[in-house]
Design a protein around this motif. Structure first.
Motif, PDB file in Angstrom:
ATOM      1  N   CYS A  89       0.416  -0.898  -0.449  1.00  0.00           N
ATOM      2  CA  CYS A  89       0.035  -0.230  -0.224  1.00  0.00           C
ATOM      3  C   CYS A  89       0.955   0.897  -0.748  1.00  0.00           C
ATOM      4  O   CYS A  89       1.901   1.142   0.804  1.00  0.00           O
ATOM      5  CB  CYS A  89      -0.673   0.150   1.754  1.00  0.00           C
ATOM      6  SG  CYS A  89      -1.879  -1.191   1.749  1.00  0.00           S
ATOM      7  N   GLU A 150      12.346   1.203   2.822  1.00  0.00           N
ATOM      8  CA  GLU A 150      10.767   1.567   3.639  1.00  0.00           C
ATOM      9  C   GLU A 150      10.462   1.150   4.570  1.00  0.00           C
ATOM     10  O   GLU A 150      10.148  -0.260   3.765  1.00  0.00           O
ATOM     11  CB  GLU A 150       9.694   2.084   2.314  1.00  0.00           C
ATOM     12  CG  GLU A 150      10.121   2.993   1.165  1.00  0.00           C
ATOM     13  CD  GLU A 150       9.122   3.462   0.676  1.00  0.00           C
ATOM     14  OE1 GLU A 150       8.004   2.879   0.465  1.00  0.00           O
ATOM     15  OE2 GLU A 150       9.560   3.932  -0.397  1.00  0.00           O
ATOM     16  N   GLU A 152       8.314  -0.777   7.223  1.00  0.00           N
ATOM     17  CA  GLU A 152       6.740  -0.732   7.076  1.00  0.00           C
ATOM     18  C   GLU A 152       6.202  -1.731   8.123  1.00  0.00           C
ATOM     19  O   GLU A 152       7.123  -3.261   8.339  1.00  0.00           O
ATOM     20  CB  GLU A 152       6.371  -1.180   5.580  1.00  0.00           C
ATOM     21  CG  GLU A 152       6.618   0.209   5.207  1.00  0.00           C
ATOM     22  CD  GLU A 152       5.868  -0.392   3.527  1.00  0.00           C
ATOM     23  OE1 GLU A 152       5.338  -0.438   2.957  1.00  0.00           O
ATOM     24  OE2 GLU A 152       6.116   1.371   2.577  1.00  0.00           O
ATOM     25  N   ASP A 171      10.142  -2.167   2.224  1.00  0.00           N
ATOM     26  CA  ASP A 171       9.400  -2.290   1.219  1.00  0.00           C
ATOM     27  C   ASP A 171      10.680  -1.514   0.303  1.00  0.00           C
ATOM     28  O   ASP A 171      10.711  -0.130  -0.337  1.00  0.00           O
ATOM     29  CB  ASP A 171       7.733  -1.308   1.059  1.00  0.00           C
ATOM     30  CG  ASP A 171       7.834  -0.929  -0.798  1.00  0.00           C
ATOM     31  OD1 ASP A 171       8.166  -1.245  -1.636  1.00  0.00           O
ATOM     32  OD2 ASP A 171       7.161  -0.128  -0.493  1.00  0.00           O
ATOM     33  N   LYS A 189       9.772  -0.736  -7.848  1.00  0.00           N
ATOM     34  CA  LYS A 189       9.545  -1.624  -6.288  1.00  0.00           C
ATOM     35  C   LYS A 189      10.118  -3.230  -6.959  1.00  0.00           C
ATOM     36  O   LYS A 189       9.802  -3.636  -5.936  1.00  0.00           O
ATOM     37  CB  LYS A 189       8.020  -1.626  -6.304  1.00  0.00           C
ATOM     38  CG  LYS A 189       7.403  -0.242  -5.547  1.00  0.00           C
ATOM     39  CD  LYS A 189       8.148   0.156  -4.245  1.00  0.00           C
ATOM     40  CE  LYS A 189       7.042   1.569  -4.029  1.00  0.00           C
ATOM     41  NZ  LYS A 189       7.285   1.798  -2.866  1.00  0.00           N
ATOM     42  N   GLY A 262       2.838   0.499   4.038  1.00  0.00           N
ATOM     43  CA  GLY A 262       3.439   2.322   3.286  1.00  0.00           C
ATOM     44  C   GLY A 262       4.271   2.268   4.742  1.00  0.00           C
ATOM     45  O   GLY A 262       4.763   1.913   6.117  1.00  0.00           O
ATOM     46  N   THR A 263       5.082   3.372   4.784  1.00  0.00           N
ATOM     47  CA  THR A 263       5.940   4.253   5.544  1.00  0.00           C
ATOM     48  C   THR A 263       5.696   4.289   5.952  1.00  0.00           C
ATOM     49  O   THR A 263       4.986   5.833   5.028  1.00  0.00           O
ATOM     50  CB  THR A 263       7.258   4.281   4.241  1.00  0.00           C
ATOM     51  OG1 THR A 263       8.351   4.466   5.497  1.00  0.00           O
ATOM     52  CG2 THR A 263       7.509   4.949   3.787  1.00  0.00           C
TER      53      THR A 263
HETATM   54 MG    MG Z   1       5.911   1.823   0.277  1.00  0.00          MG
END
Ligand code: MG
Ligand code: DO4
Length: 297
Positions: A89, A150, A152, A171, A189, A262-263
């Motif tokens: 996300c 990242e 998370e 991430d 990614k 998400g970060t």
């Molecule tokens: Mg991320």
């Protein structure tokens, strides 16, 4: 309960329950992986804890002794599960929306939009072949000069869109590629070593409410911390049920899929990863995920 997997030379993968510093080996063929435990819990309509507690211990190891760079000649920790897929996300924290909008070249305003739009940003992140566990090498693509950690919180999806556990995810993302144009997101990614998971999977009996967990990240260079950042999961904009609901819409999501949420820690550009760095991510109630960095290619 904290579940993990570890490797024993000439034996292979084992399932462990972590309690303090002790890992108890509960591998019981045909239940040889944590994914087997997850499938069994669905078949028997039991919780993961119930399945794991029904297995007897075949030995004990100290966590510390297994917490080493993976080496086939030595016992070491592995990914806590081999998920069928990892999804991500994005822009779930305000800081992430602000910094991404400031730095992007193409598509200004898209991050601010998605932060508050009804539909969240969801993206395909990884398969097992692109993931590493505790102390595994995370990668910097050969064509990236600005790859960032990242940190998370990730959750594991069970039957009927339930959450059966939590883990830590890095991430790892090639921000220079992402910033050039949003259509390059998959290349920023998805690559070898783009996703670190671990060190354990904490079942949802132990984390009942995931919206008040401290998340810290340190980047260690030449044995010294050069960056330290923190956030609390209370700052996240979305509820996990909402994320899973969007993910599962007309999309066959298998049990054991990992969703990384998400970060909220945006590492400044000057701390872009370089080979030899070590990224450490701590999440309250889960543990510390640690990964060295290498350049790919
Ligand atoms: Mg991320
Ligand atoms: O849209 C880009 C990726 C967002 C992301 O990975 C995050 O917010 O953590």
């Amino acid at each position: 309960m904290k579940l993990t997997q570890f490797y024993l030379p000439e034996v292979g993968r084992r399932i462990g329950i972590l309690d303090g510093d002790r890992i108890s080996d509960i591998t019981s063929p045909p239940l040889c992986t944590t994914m087997d435990l997850i499938q069994q819990s669905v078949l028997e309509n039991k919780t993961l804890d119930e399945v794991a507690l029904g297995l007897s211990s075949n030995g004990e190891y100290s966590y510390k002794s297994l917490d080493i760079i993976p080496d086939i000649s030595r016992p070491h920790l592995m990914m806590p599960l081999e998920p069928p897929e990892v999804w991500g996300c994005g822009v779930t924290y305000k800081r992430s929306a602000e910094m991404r909008d400031e730095d992007t070249i193409g598509g200004k305003g898209i991050y601010d939009y998605v932060y508050s739009a009804p539909r969240p940003e969801l993206f395909f992140k990884a398969t097992v072949s692109r993931c590493v566990g505790q102390n595994g090498y995370i990668g910097i693509r050969r064509d990236s000069q600005l790859t960032a950690a990242e940190p998370e919180l990730a959750y594991i999806i069970g039957k009927e869109q339930s959450i059966i556990g939590y883990t830590i995810c890095n991430d790892v993302s090639a921000w220079d590629i992402e910033r050039e144009n949003p259509l390059y997101l998959p290349q920023s990614k998805i690559f070898y070593g783009c996703c670190a998971l671990g060190p354990v999977m904490v079942t949802s009996s132990e984390i009942k409410v995931p919206y008040n967990l401290k998340i810290n990240c340190e980047i260690i260079r030449n044995e010294k911390p050069i960056f330290s950042g923190s956030i609390n999961s209370s700052m996240i904009e979305r509820k996990f049920e909402e994320l899973t609901d969007f993910l599962c819409r007309d999309n066959p999501i298998l049990i054991g899929t990992v969703m990384t949420t998400g970060t909220g820690i945006m590492v400044p550009n000057e701390f872009a990863l370089i080979p030899g760095d070590i990224v450490e991510i701590c999440i309250e109630g889960i543990g510390k995920l640690s990964n060295p960095v290498k350049k790919l290619g």
